[in-house]
Design an enzyme around this catalytic site. Sequence first.
Site, PDB file in Angstrom:
ATOM      1  N   HIS A 198      32.195  41.557  41.334  1.00  0.00           N
ATOM      2  CA  HIS A 198      33.135  42.774  41.552  1.00  0.00           C
ATOM      3  C   HIS A 198      33.583  43.309  39.956  1.00  0.00           C
ATOM      4  O   HIS A 198      32.984  42.770  39.164  1.00  0.00           O
ATOM      5  CB  HIS A 198      34.247  42.464  42.456  1.00  0.00           C
ATOM      6  CG  HIS A 198      35.136  41.465  41.820  1.00  0.00           C
ATOM      7  ND1 HIS A 198      34.892  40.157  41.325  1.00  0.00           N
ATOM      8  CD2 HIS A 198      36.600  41.286  41.426  1.00  0.00           C
ATOM      9  CE1 HIS A 198      35.861  39.413  40.848  1.00  0.00           C
ATOM     10  NE2 HIS A 198      36.806  40.128  40.627  1.00  0.00           N
ATOM     11  N   HIS A 220      36.480  44.050  38.501  1.00  0.00           N
ATOM     12  CA  HIS A 220      37.956  43.611  37.779  1.00  0.00           C
ATOM     13  C   HIS A 220      37.544  43.202  36.481  1.00  0.00           C
ATOM     14  O   HIS A 220      36.383  42.616  36.225  1.00  0.00           O
ATOM     15  CB  HIS A 220      38.502  42.379  38.558  1.00  0.00           C
ATOM     16  CG  HIS A 220      39.431  42.975  39.431  1.00  0.00           C
ATOM     17  ND1 HIS A 220      39.856  41.930  40.637  1.00  0.00           N
ATOM     18  CD2 HIS A 220      39.680  44.224  39.999  1.00  0.00           C
ATOM     19  CE1 HIS A 220      40.644  42.727  41.503  1.00  0.00           C
ATOM     20  NE2 HIS A 220      40.499  43.904  41.003  1.00  0.00           N
ATOM     21  N   ASP A 271      38.009  40.911  34.157  1.00  0.00           N
ATOM     22  CA  ASP A 271      37.815  39.505  33.722  1.00  0.00           C
ATOM     23  C   ASP A 271      36.419  39.162  34.129  1.00  0.00           C
ATOM     24  O   ASP A 271      35.860  38.135  33.925  1.00  0.00           O
ATOM     25  CB  ASP A 271      38.761  38.541  34.267  1.00  0.00           C
ATOM     26  CG  ASP A 271      38.942  38.701  35.756  1.00  0.00           C
ATOM     27  OD1 ASP A 271      38.857  39.410  36.548  1.00  0.00           O
ATOM     28  OD2 ASP A 271      39.481  37.476  36.287  1.00  0.00           O
ATOM     29  N   HIS A 272      35.579  40.122  34.683  1.00  0.00           N
ATOM     30  CA  HIS A 272      34.298  40.019  35.160  1.00  0.00           C
ATOM     31  C   HIS A 272      33.224  40.816  34.774  1.00  0.00           C
ATOM     32  O   HIS A 272      32.023  40.616  34.786  1.00  0.00           O
ATOM     33  CB  HIS A 272      34.075  39.985  36.752  1.00  0.00           C
ATOM     34  CG  HIS A 272      35.028  38.645  37.543  1.00  0.00           C
ATOM     35  ND1 HIS A 272      34.480  37.439  37.995  1.00  0.00           N
ATOM     36  CD2 HIS A 272      36.349  38.593  37.759  1.00  0.00           C
ATOM     37  CE1 HIS A 272      35.529  36.732  38.366  1.00  0.00           C
ATOM     38  NE2 HIS A 272      36.553  37.325  38.254  1.00  0.00           N
ATOM     39  N   HIS A 284      37.814  39.942  48.929  1.00  0.00           N
ATOM     40  CA  HIS A 284      38.966  39.918  47.706  1.00  0.00           C
ATOM     41  C   HIS A 284      39.592  41.369  48.135  1.00  0.00           C
ATOM     42  O   HIS A 284      39.379  41.918  49.001  1.00  0.00           O
ATOM     43  CB  HIS A 284      38.092  39.918  46.535  1.00  0.00           C
ATOM     44  CG  HIS A 284      38.998  39.719  45.398  1.00  0.00           C
ATOM     45  ND1 HIS A 284      40.094  38.907  45.220  1.00  0.00           N
ATOM     46  CD2 HIS A 284      38.792  40.363  44.110  1.00  0.00           C
ATOM     47  CE1 HIS A 284      40.699  39.084  44.128  1.00  0.00           C
ATOM     48  NE2 HIS A 284      39.935  39.865  43.419  1.00  0.00           N
ATOM     49  N   ASP A 318      36.597  34.618  43.311  1.00  0.00           N
ATOM     50  CA  ASP A 318      37.634  35.818  43.771  1.00  0.00           C
ATOM     51  C   ASP A 318      37.384  36.179  45.107  1.00  0.00           C
ATOM     52  O   ASP A 318      37.104  37.291  45.594  1.00  0.00           O
ATOM     53  CB  ASP A 318      37.524  37.190  42.696  1.00  0.00           C
ATOM     54  CG  ASP A 318      37.990  36.702  41.486  1.00  0.00           C
ATOM     55  OD1 ASP A 318      37.860  35.760  40.907  1.00  0.00           O
ATOM     56  OD2 ASP A 318      38.672  37.735  40.718  1.00  0.00           O
TER      57      ASP A 318
END
Length: 302
Positions: A61, A63, A65-66, A138, A206
């Site tokens: 996804h 976000h 941090d990914h 999520h 997530d």
Amino acid sequence: MLDVCLLGTGGMMPLPYRWLTSLMARYNGKSILIDCGEGTQIAMKEKGWSPKPIDIICFTHFHADHISGLPGMLLTMGNAERTEPLLLIGPKGLTKVVAALRIIAPELPFSIECLELTEAEQKLEFDGFRIEAFKVNHNVTCYGYNIVVDRIGKFDIEKAQSFGIDRKYWNRLQKGETIETEQGTWTPDMVLGAPRKGIKVTYCTDTRPTESIVRNAKEADLFICEGMYGEPEKKQKAKEYKHMTFYEAAALARDAKAKELWLTHFSPSLVRAEDYMQEVRKIFPKAIAGKDGKSVDLLYEE
């Protein structure tokens, strides 16, 4: 053989002792990266693996941090004089997100193809392996992934001889090729037994627990799953932010009949994941608290 490395195990932000969650797998000369948060390059360097030969990057996804480590990763691959095309796979909107991130990585010596996932479950075939994407739950569109290596049946020499198939065609038939000759047409099913068990790795992070995770992780050789919180009292927080606890991940592994579970994507507030594993293993005995750089070579059963 499928080489798998859990490069990092952290969620939300990289820490001095824990990089952000990402997975790298290598099979038959191909390299696959799943997620690329800030610091993924360093985690990869600590493992001793190179980003240059990465063929595919999958994103669960969008976000930070990914995916926020992507521009730096692309520049590093370019500086290593990579020229081969790179395939990126992710949810709808991937092309737009990558274009925005590439504002700070505009010039690359290789082309990039973006493949946007449009279905709840989608299978993508590659040379010798398959990537299966499946939607999870999520607060933004998010996918889990399977990396699957199928295995054909054993070559039956007696059958090949009974059909009078020349030895020079045996190897090609074993590789799935159909052979046409003056004597007739030979197909792989004529000389191969039933398909044998291959290798499957499931990666999921997530999300809240879903039926799709259990179904897609069924009998996985390795199930790598988010365990954001080890503290039992944080279950309500996990529900609120659509994450999972260690115990929910363990229940998914149990229900999916996975062979082994590696927990990952730990909250920055979680210092010692191992402190909670005794209770987790009561649910699923083969559960392991993931660590940065943890790796395994997965082999065929036979």
